[in-house]
Structures are given as C-alpha cells and as structure tokens.
Design a protein around this motif. Structure first.
Motif, mmCIF file in Angstrom:
data_model
loop_
_atom_site.group_PDB
_atom_site.id
_atom_site.type_symbol
_atom_site.label_atom_id
_atom_site.label_comp_id
_atom_site.label_asym_id
_atom_site.label_seq_id
_atom_site.Cartn_x
_atom_site.Cartn_y
_atom_site.Cartn_z
ATOM 1 N N MET A 1 0.848 -1.167 0.000
ATOM 2 C CA MET A 1 0.000 0.000 0.000
ATOM 3 C C MET A 1 0.899 1.237 0.000
ATOM 4 S SD MET A 1 -2.764 1.188 2.947
ATOM 5 C CE MET A 1 -3.570 -0.392 2.893
ATOM 6 N N LYS A 2 0.566 2.201 -0.856
ATOM 7 C CA LYS A 2 1.318 3.443 -0.922
ATOM 8 C C LYS A 2 0.405 4.574 -0.452
ATOM 9 C CE LYS A 2 3.668 6.488 -4.192
ATOM 10 N NZ LYS A 2 4.006 6.671 -5.617
ATOM 11 N N ILE A 3 0.830 5.259 0.613
ATOM 12 C CA ILE A 3 0.057 6.363 1.174
ATOM 13 C C ILE A 3 0.880 7.636 1.022
ATOM 14 C CG2 ILE A 3 -1.071 7.310 3.211
ATOM 15 C CD1 ILE A 3 -1.239 4.427 4.287
ATOM 16 N N GLU A 4 0.259 8.629 0.385
ATOM 17 C CA GLU A 4 0.924 9.912 0.209
ATOM 18 C C GLU A 4 0.182 10.968 1.028
ATOM 19 O OE1 GLU A 4 2.347 10.183 -4.245
ATOM 20 O OE2 GLU A 4 0.459 9.063 -4.089
ATOM 21 N N VAL A 5 0.935 11.692 1.841
ATOM 22 C CA VAL A 5 0.381 12.807 2.605
ATOM 23 C C VAL A 5 0.862 14.068 1.894
ATOM 24 C CG1 VAL A 5 0.297 13.983 4.819
ATOM 25 C CG2 VAL A 5 0.437 11.482 4.744
ATOM 26 N N LEU A 6 -0.085 14.849 1.376
ATOM 27 C CA LEU A 6 0.247 16.016 0.579
ATOM 28 C C LEU A 6 0.082 17.289 1.378
ATOM 29 C CD1 LEU A 6 -0.470 13.677 -1.388
ATOM 30 C CD2 LEU A 6 -1.361 15.386 -2.938
ATOM 31 N N GLY A 7 1.084 18.161 1.277
ATOM 32 C CA GLY A 7 1.017 19.450 1.952
ATOM 33 C C GLY A 7 2.378 20.108 1.982
ATOM 34 N N PRO A 8 2.381 21.437 2.087
ATOM 35 C CA PRO A 8 3.640 22.178 2.048
ATOM 36 C C PRO A 8 4.461 22.108 3.327
ATOM 37 C CG PRO A 8 1.825 23.679 2.397
ATOM 38 C CD PRO A 8 1.216 22.316 2.165
ATOM 39 N N GLY A 9 3.879 21.638 4.413
ATOM 40 C CA GLY A 9 4.622 21.545 5.665
ATOM 41 C C GLY A 9 4.014 22.354 6.787
ATOM 42 N N CYS A 10 2.761 22.730 6.630
ATOM 43 C CA CYS A 10 2.064 23.493 7.676
ATOM 44 C C CYS A 10 1.748 22.574 8.863
ATOM 45 C CB CYS A 10 0.771 24.090 7.113
ATOM 46 S SG CYS A 10 -0.451 22.851 6.651
ATOM 47 N N PRO A 11 1.374 23.142 10.002
ATOM 48 C CA PRO A 11 1.049 22.314 11.172
ATOM 49 C C PRO A 11 -0.032 21.257 10.895
ATOM 50 C CG PRO A 11 1.309 24.584 11.851
ATOM 51 C CD PRO A 11 1.353 24.577 10.344
ATOM 52 N N LYS A 12 -1.050 21.589 10.126
ATOM 53 C CA LYS A 12 -2.102 20.615 9.815
ATOM 54 C C LYS A 12 -1.563 19.468 8.959
ATOM 55 C CE LYS A 12 -6.092 23.609 10.293
ATOM 56 N NZ LYS A 12 -7.298 24.148 9.667
ATOM 57 N N GLY A 28 -1.422 -2.401 11.803
ATOM 58 C CA GLY A 28 -0.482 -3.475 11.520
ATOM 59 C C GLY A 28 -0.377 -3.826 10.044
ATOM 60 N N VAL A 29 -0.626 -2.849 9.191
ATOM 61 C CA VAL A 29 -0.543 -3.099 7.752
ATOM 62 C C VAL A 29 0.805 -2.657 7.216
ATOM 63 C CG1 VAL A 29 -3.032 -2.895 7.389
ATOM 64 C CG2 VAL A 29 -1.601 -0.870 7.168
ATOM 65 N N SER A 30 1.172 -3.238 6.091
ATOM 66 C CA SER A 30 2.408 -2.856 5.432
ATOM 67 C C SER A 30 2.089 -1.713 4.473
ATOM 68 C CB SER A 30 2.971 -4.054 4.662
ATOM 69 O OG SER A 30 4.118 -3.660 3.947
ATOM 70 N N ALA A 31 2.688 -0.564 4.723
ATOM 71 C CA ALA A 31 2.426 0.601 3.886
ATOM 72 C C ALA A 31 3.658 1.487 3.813
ATOM 73 C CB ALA A 31 1.247 1.396 4.433
ATOM 74 N N GLU A 32 3.835 2.075 2.648
ATOM 75 C CA GLU A 32 4.881 3.060 2.440
ATOM 76 C C GLU A 32 4.201 4.424 2.580
ATOM 77 O OE1 GLU A 32 8.061 4.294 -1.050
ATOM 78 O OE2 GLU A 32 6.271 3.192 -1.598
ATOM 79 N N VAL A 33 4.634 5.217 3.562
ATOM 80 C CA VAL A 33 4.045 6.541 3.791
ATOM 81 C C VAL A 33 5.027 7.590 3.278
ATOM 82 C CG1 VAL A 33 3.133 8.172 5.482
ATOM 83 C CG2 VAL A 33 2.789 5.705 5.812
ATOM 84 N N LEU A 34 4.572 8.370 2.309
ATOM 85 C CA LEU A 34 5.414 9.392 1.697
ATOM 86 C C LEU A 34 4.840 10.776 1.969
ATOM 87 C CD1 LEU A 34 5.822 7.707 -1.793
ATOM 88 C CD2 LEU A 34 7.455 7.663 0.073
ATOM 89 N N LYS A 35 5.705 11.750 2.163
ATOM 90 C CA LYS A 35 5.288 13.149 2.319
ATOM 91 C C LYS A 35 5.547 13.840 0.988
ATOM 92 C CE LYS A 35 4.176 16.765 4.898
ATOM 93 N NZ LYS A 35 3.520 17.630 3.988
ATOM 94 N N VAL A 36 4.520 14.432 0.402
ATOM 95 C CA VAL A 36 4.637 15.127 -0.879
ATOM 96 C C VAL A 36 4.470 16.620 -0.639
ATOM 97 C CG1 VAL A 36 3.659 15.392 -3.190
ATOM 98 C CG2 VAL A 36 3.727 13.122 -2.123
#
Length: 77
Positions: A1-12, A28-36
C-alpha cells in the motif's frame, strides 16, 4: 500500500502525517508513507487543498485533517 500525505509543511499537514503513521502502525498493515510537498505533484494528483491523503492513487481526503477512525477505515482496520 502506498500512502501519500500532501502538503507544504504546515502544522495541519504535519498532524495529518503523524495520524497516518500512527494509524498504519495500529492497523499493523504494510504501507509506504510518503510526504509530498511539490505543488506540481499535488496538481497531477488532482489535489488543490491541503492537507490531503492519497492511498494507492485515490484521493481519500483533501483540505482537512482526517479523523483517526477514517484513516483506520482506509487502511483496512
């Protein structure tokens, strides 16, 4: 699973990333979490309001911090 969290870097955006990482660990899942942070990439994904969460190419949330229970539902718990 690929999870992307999108945002410029604000507190939210940071809060959303933290919640996603905690939910993935709790479920307990296998996921790649990326910050975009790249606005061109966000636009390519069709996201114009942040924070946003994209799972396997599908926008699950945009323009708000998602609830923990919603994230758990998205990741399969």
């Amino acid at each position: 699973m690929k999870i992307e969290v999108l945002g410029p870097g604000c507190p939210k955006c940071h809060e959303t990333e933290r919640l996603v990482r905690e939910a993935v660990a709790e479920a307990g899942v296998s996921a790649e979490v990326l910050k975009v942070t790249d606005f061109q990439e966000m636009a390519r994904l069709g996201v114009f309001a942040t924070p946003a969460v994209v799972i396997d190419g599908v926008v699950k949330c945009s323009g708000k911090v998602p609830a923990r229970k919603d994230i758990l539902g998205w990741v399969g718990k």
